[in-house]
Motif scaffolding. Structure first.
Motif, PDB file in Angstrom:
ATOM      1  N   GLU A 115       0.830  -1.197   0.000  1.00 23.61           N
ATOM      2  CA  GLU A 115       0.000   0.000   0.000  1.00 23.61           C
ATOM      3  C   GLU A 115       0.872   1.257   0.000  1.00 23.61           C
ATOM      4  N   TYR A 180      -5.413  -5.320   6.942  1.00 18.04           N
ATOM      5  CA  TYR A 180      -4.323  -5.776   6.080  1.00 18.04           C
ATOM      6  C   TYR A 180      -4.223  -7.288   6.178  1.00 18.04           C
ATOM      7  N   TRP A 188      -3.042  -7.516   0.627  1.00 22.16           N
ATOM      8  CA  TRP A 188      -3.329  -6.082   0.556  1.00 22.16           C
ATOM      9  C   TRP A 188      -4.407  -5.777   1.585  1.00 22.16           C
ATOM     10  N   SER A 206     -10.118   0.393   0.718  1.00 24.55           N
ATOM     11  CA  SER A 206      -9.377   0.129  -0.515  1.00 24.55           C
ATOM     12  C   SER A 206      -9.705   1.170  -1.581  1.00 24.55           C
ATOM     13  N   TYR A 210      -6.642   3.909  -2.385  1.00 23.43           N
ATOM     14  CA  TYR A 210      -5.949   3.636  -3.643  1.00 23.43           C
ATOM     15  C   TYR A 210      -6.786   3.969  -4.874  1.00 23.43           C
TER      16      TYR A 210
END
Length: 320
Positions: A115, A180, A188, A206, A210
């Motif tokens: 990450e 995690y 991930w 998530s 991201y």
């Protein structure tokens, strides 16, 4: 991949835990264990190849730094940072296949590292696009400081600080919810449990940590590429410096591989039994790191050994 080869790999990876993880992944994707294991090994193998391809870039950069009488140009250092970032990303991706037999602590730590590096690559890509826009503006006679001045030094420091420190503010959040870990075929942020049911907090994190960043950066990259290509087309008499071509090539590689990964992931979510979409999503990221390192290596070799004369044009060097 034959079942015998899969059995051999499973034995190497502590058979009971590896078989259980493979079965869980294959059930969630509606795929066979052979297909999932093949995708994992291909992802890790291509990432390892990408890591190896990045070593000559670092070696060339060291040679240029030690042998050149002139300091390394700021744009060249930025291009080297690209290779270092992709090498770090490839090194973590090359370890992904180990997670099918690893402990939760290992997978959590690897997920947090991935990450951090993923966000760093996104931030660095945004900096590359910004720097490329400055170089193009410079050729249009706007007041942008040429390379080697205090302004460019400050920009480089800002790039490095943003790339290294900004992700540190975001990666701790999944730790607060113990999210995690095993995220399907790799480590991930966990977005589904062992029964393949979505974890709402994991899905939100998530996306926020991201996918939202990538969704904003992708149109930005497309705009930068379009503007640069338009300017180059209208200025056909002037050949851009190779550093501009290298930065532009990196942005194109990022855009194409990100689109491929997003389309593959979306289609896999729609049709979990499609092995082809799994391969597209799985191999897009290794392809990004590999192509980026090949591009940077080619640029370094060209700039190191090319004997073609250059001339100055508004502070930006152009090859004659």
């Amino acid at each position: 991949m034959s079942s015998g080869f899969q059995a051999f790999i499973v034995v190497l990876l502590c058979a009971r835990e590896a078989s259980a993880t493979l079965n869980n992944i294959s059930n969630c994707y509606n795929l066979t264990g052979n297909e999932v294991l093949t995708a994992l090994i291909l992802r890790s193998s291509l990432s390892f190849v990408s890591l190896i391809l990045g070593l000559p870039v670092v070696a060339l950069w060291i040679v240029r730094t030690c042998t050149s009488r002139k300091p390394v140009k700021d744009t060249d250092r930025l291009i080297t940072y690209i290779s270092i970032a992709t090498m770090l990303y490839a090194s973590t991706q090359s370890l992904q296949w180990l997670h099918i037999s690893a402990s939760h602590a290992y997978c959590s730590a690897l997920g947090a590292i991935i990450e951090y590096i993923s966000l760093s690559v996104l931030v660095l890509t945004a900096c590359v696009g910004f720097h490329l826009s400055l170089l193009i503006r410079q050729t249009r006679c706007l007041k942008v400081a040429p390379e080697g001045t205090v302004a460019y030094r400050r920009q480089e420091i800002a790039y490095l600080l943003l790339t290294t420190l900004l992700p540190l503010l975001l990666i701790p959040w999944p730790f607060f919810f113990d999210l995690y870990g095993d995220s399907g075929a790799w480590c991930w942020i966990k977005s589904a449990d062992q029964e393949c049911k979505p974890i709402p907090k994991g899905v939100v994190l998530s996306f926020v940590l991201y996918y939202a960043w990538a969704a904003v950066l992708l149109p930005y990259a497309v705009v930068i590429i379009s503007v640069v290509l338009a300017i180059l087309c209208f200025r056909k008499a002037q050949r851009p410096h190779s550093s501009v071509c290298a930065l532009l090539g990196y942005m194109v590689i990022f855009t194409l591989t990100t689109i491929a990964s997003g389309v593959g992931g979306a289609m896999l979510w729609r049709d979990p039994s499609s092995y082809g979409y799994l391969l597209v999503q799985t191999l897009s990221e290794p392809a990004f790191t590999m192509l980026s390192n090949v591009l940077v290596c080619a640029y370094m070799c060209w700039s190191q050994y090319s004997s073609r004369p250059v001339y100055k044009y508004y502070g930006l060097e152009h090859e004659s």
